[in-house]
Design a protein around this motif. Structure first.
Motif, mmCIF file in Angstrom:
data_model
loop_
_atom_site.group_PDB
_atom_site.id
_atom_site.type_symbol
_atom_site.label_atom_id
_atom_site.label_comp_id
_atom_site.label_asym_id
_atom_site.label_seq_id
_atom_site.Cartn_x
_atom_site.Cartn_y
_atom_site.Cartn_z
ATOM 1 N N VAL A 4 -5.140 4.925 -7.665
ATOM 2 C CA VAL A 4 -5.176 6.224 -8.313
ATOM 3 C C VAL A 4 -5.135 7.254 -7.192
ATOM 4 C CG1 VAL A 4 -6.503 7.787 -9.764
ATOM 5 C CG2 VAL A 4 -6.486 5.339 -10.271
ATOM 6 N N LYS A 5 -4.142 8.118 -7.216
ATOM 7 C CA LYS A 5 -3.977 9.101 -6.143
ATOM 8 C C LYS A 5 -4.409 10.472 -6.624
ATOM 9 C CE LYS A 5 -0.310 6.565 -3.831
ATOM 10 N NZ LYS A 5 1.093 6.533 -3.397
ATOM 11 N N GLN A 6 -5.245 11.139 -5.846
ATOM 12 C CA GLN A 6 -5.849 12.415 -6.247
ATOM 13 C C GLN A 6 -5.508 13.478 -5.227
ATOM 14 O OE1 GLN A 6 -10.021 11.985 -7.136
ATOM 15 N NE2 GLN A 6 -10.405 14.175 -7.169
ATOM 16 N N SER A 7 -5.260 14.682 -5.741
ATOM 17 C CA SER A 7 -4.999 15.824 -4.855
ATOM 18 C C SER A 7 -5.464 17.111 -5.532
ATOM 19 C CB SER A 7 -3.498 15.919 -4.539
ATOM 20 O OG SER A 7 -2.757 16.152 -5.729
ATOM 21 N N ALA A 92 -9.730 5.513 -13.327
ATOM 22 C CA ALA A 92 -8.968 4.871 -14.388
ATOM 23 C C ALA A 92 -9.435 3.438 -14.554
ATOM 24 C CB ALA A 92 -7.474 4.913 -14.070
ATOM 25 N N SER A 93 -9.344 2.967 -15.783
ATOM 26 C CA SER A 93 -9.700 1.564 -16.037
ATOM 27 C C SER A 93 -9.023 1.088 -17.303
ATOM 28 C CB SER A 93 -11.218 1.411 -16.188
ATOM 29 O OG SER A 93 -11.670 1.927 -17.433
ATOM 30 N N ASN A 94 -9.105 -0.191 -17.523
ATOM 31 C CA ASN A 94 -8.681 -0.790 -18.776
ATOM 32 C C ASN A 94 -9.902 -1.457 -19.391
ATOM 33 O OD1 ASN A 94 -7.637 -2.187 -20.902
ATOM 34 N ND2 ASN A 94 -6.175 -3.385 -19.707
ATOM 35 N N PRO A 95 -10.611 -0.749 -20.280
ATOM 36 C CA PRO A 95 -11.857 -1.305 -20.833
ATOM 37 C C PRO A 95 -11.643 -2.584 -21.623
ATOM 38 C CG PRO A 95 -11.709 1.045 -21.270
ATOM 39 C CD PRO A 95 -10.372 0.608 -20.764
ATOM 40 N N ASN A 96 -10.403 -2.850 -22.037
ATOM 41 C CA ASN A 96 -10.135 -4.060 -22.812
ATOM 42 C C ASN A 96 -9.745 -5.245 -21.931
ATOM 43 O OD1 ASN A 96 -10.516 -2.781 -25.365
ATOM 44 N ND2 ASN A 96 -8.536 -1.795 -25.091
ATOM 45 N N ALA A 97 -9.666 -5.006 -20.622
ATOM 46 C CA ALA A 97 -9.274 -6.097 -19.722
ATOM 47 C C ALA A 97 -10.380 -7.142 -19.668
ATOM 48 C CB ALA A 97 -9.011 -5.553 -18.321
ATOM 49 N N GLY A 98 -9.965 -8.365 -19.541
ATOM 50 C CA GLY A 98 -10.933 -9.436 -19.376
ATOM 51 C C GLY A 98 -10.944 -9.925 -17.946
ATOM 52 N N GLY A 99 -11.613 -11.018 -17.734
ATOM 53 C CA GLY A 99 -11.624 -11.642 -16.418
ATOM 54 C C GLY A 99 -12.152 -10.718 -15.343
ATOM 55 N N THR A 100 -11.530 -10.782 -14.200
ATOM 56 C CA THR A 100 -12.027 -10.043 -13.043
ATOM 57 C C THR A 100 -11.712 -8.556 -13.085
ATOM 58 O OG1 THR A 100 -10.052 -10.605 -11.813
ATOM 59 C CG2 THR A 100 -11.936 -12.076 -11.541
ATOM 60 N N SER A 101 -11.058 -8.076 -14.126
ATOM 61 C CA SER A 101 -10.839 -6.639 -14.270
ATOM 62 C C SER A 101 -11.779 -6.013 -15.275
ATOM 63 C CB SER A 101 -9.387 -6.360 -14.701
ATOM 64 O OG SER A 101 -8.499 -6.675 -13.662
ATOM 65 N N TYR A 102 -12.659 -6.814 -15.875
ATOM 66 C CA TYR A 102 -13.549 -6.302 -16.913
ATOM 67 C C TYR A 102 -14.434 -5.203 -16.356
ATOM 68 C CZ TYR A 102 -17.026 -6.111 -20.626
ATOM 69 O OH TYR A 102 -17.863 -5.678 -21.628
ATOM 70 N N GLY A 103 -14.322 -4.016 -16.948
ATOM 71 C CA GLY A 103 -15.181 -2.904 -16.557
ATOM 72 C C GLY A 103 -14.827 -2.250 -15.242
ATOM 73 N N LYS A 104 -13.795 -2.745 -14.575
ATOM 74 C CA LYS A 104 -13.498 -2.223 -13.237
ATOM 75 C C LYS A 104 -12.944 -0.815 -13.318
ATOM 76 C CE LYS A 104 -10.763 -3.212 -9.102
ATOM 77 N NZ LYS A 104 -9.824 -4.171 -8.476
ATOM 78 N N LEU A 105 -13.580 0.094 -12.592
ATOM 79 C CA LEU A 105 -13.172 1.491 -12.532
ATOM 80 C C LEU A 105 -12.567 1.737 -11.150
ATOM 81 C CD1 LEU A 105 -13.388 3.915 -14.453
ATOM 82 C CD2 LEU A 105 -15.611 4.421 -13.459
ATOM 83 N N THR A 106 -11.328 2.221 -11.137
ATOM 84 C CA THR A 106 -10.658 2.532 -9.874
ATOM 85 C C THR A 106 -10.687 4.040 -9.684
ATOM 86 O OG1 THR A 106 -9.230 0.600 -10.096
ATOM 87 C CG2 THR A 106 -8.520 2.329 -8.578
ATOM 88 N N PHE A 107 -11.204 4.486 -8.559
ATOM 89 C CA PHE A 107 -11.402 5.914 -8.309
ATOM 90 C C PHE A 107 -10.288 6.495 -7.453
ATOM 91 C CE2 PHE A 107 -15.548 7.073 -9.941
ATOM 92 C CZ PHE A 107 -16.165 5.848 -10.147
ATOM 93 N N GLY A 108 -10.017 7.783 -7.668
ATOM 94 C CA GLY A 108 -9.205 8.546 -6.745
ATOM 95 C C GLY A 108 -10.028 8.875 -5.506
#
Lengths: 117, 113
Positions: A4-7, A92-108
């Motif tokens: 996620v790119k932020q400016s 950004a995240s995909n709250p419906n993702a399973g496995g190792t992406s569950y709940g993962k929030l990626t920050f700018g």
């Protein structure tokens, strides 16, 4: 694909002005886009969030604009106040993702906002 | 009542030492996380636990070991501390895959000298 790119990195605004922070993402599986506000010495706190089924969400002086086709979203702070001076993070995240992406929030990378009185 | 509490708030230690950071949440959330914030304020996920099960284990040195004794607690143990480990470590919790947002603790500033 997880970026996620932020400016901008930093932003100086006069009291009463509009602060605008932009973010872009790559992963089309992202389905939830929150903004966090962090004051010095504190943890980030959820400010406002949007899902891609709407193009805009407003809460008080804070508005998220979302452009799904461009994979971009932005935070607008109207009538900026000195008390808004903080670091802002998009995420950004995909709250419906399973496995190792569950709940993962990626920050700018964060934007340091300074509002001058 | 603090929702997510971390201890200690500050930790200054010498290289090579072992240290632990503790985290507790009273929100009833099912998922807890550790994030690292570097000197440029970038937040990067390290680990997550869902109902005491390790879910996310990002590329983190083996010297870092999380432990979740129950759903409300997530601790971080760091062995053989290095200068590069100096950062602010945040604990956070969420429910429903983070859809309703994370609640962060106030952070632990670790300084390795």
């Amino acid at each position: 694909q997880q970026q996620v790119k932020q400016s901008p990195q930093s932003l100086i605004v006069q009291k009463g002005g509009i602060s605008i922070i932009n973010c872009a993402y790559e992963n089309t599986a992202f389905d939830y886009f929150p903004w966090y506000q962090q004051f010095p010495g504190k943890g980030p706190a959820l400010l406002i969030a949007i899902r891609p089924d709407v193009s805009e969400k407003k809460e008080g002086r804070f508005t998220i604009s979302f452009n799904k086709s461009a994979k971009q979203f932005s935070l607008h702070i109207m009538d900026s106040q000195p008390g808004d001076s903080a670091t802002y993070f998009c995420a950004a995240s995909n709250p419906n993702a399973g496995g190792t992406s569950y709940g993962k929030l990626t920050f700018g990378q964060g934007t340091i906002l300074t509002v001058h009185p | 009542d603090t929702a997510v509490s971390q201890t200690p708030k500050y930790l200054v230690t010498q290289m090579g030492n072992d240290k632990s950071i503790k985290c507790e949440q009273n929100l009833g959330h099912d998922t807890m996380y550790w994030y690292k914030q570097d000197s440029k304020k970038f937040l990067k996920i390290m680990f997550s636990y869902n109902n005491k099960e390790l879910i996310i284990n990002e590329t983190v040195p083996n010297r870092f070991s999380p432990k979740s004794p129950d759903k409300a607690h997530l601790n971080l143990h760091i062995n053989s501390l290095e200068l590069g480990d100096s950062a602010v470590y945040f604990c956070a919790s969420s429910r429903a895959g983070g859809y309703y947002g994370y609640t962060f603790g106030s952070g632990t500033r670790l300084t390795v000298v």
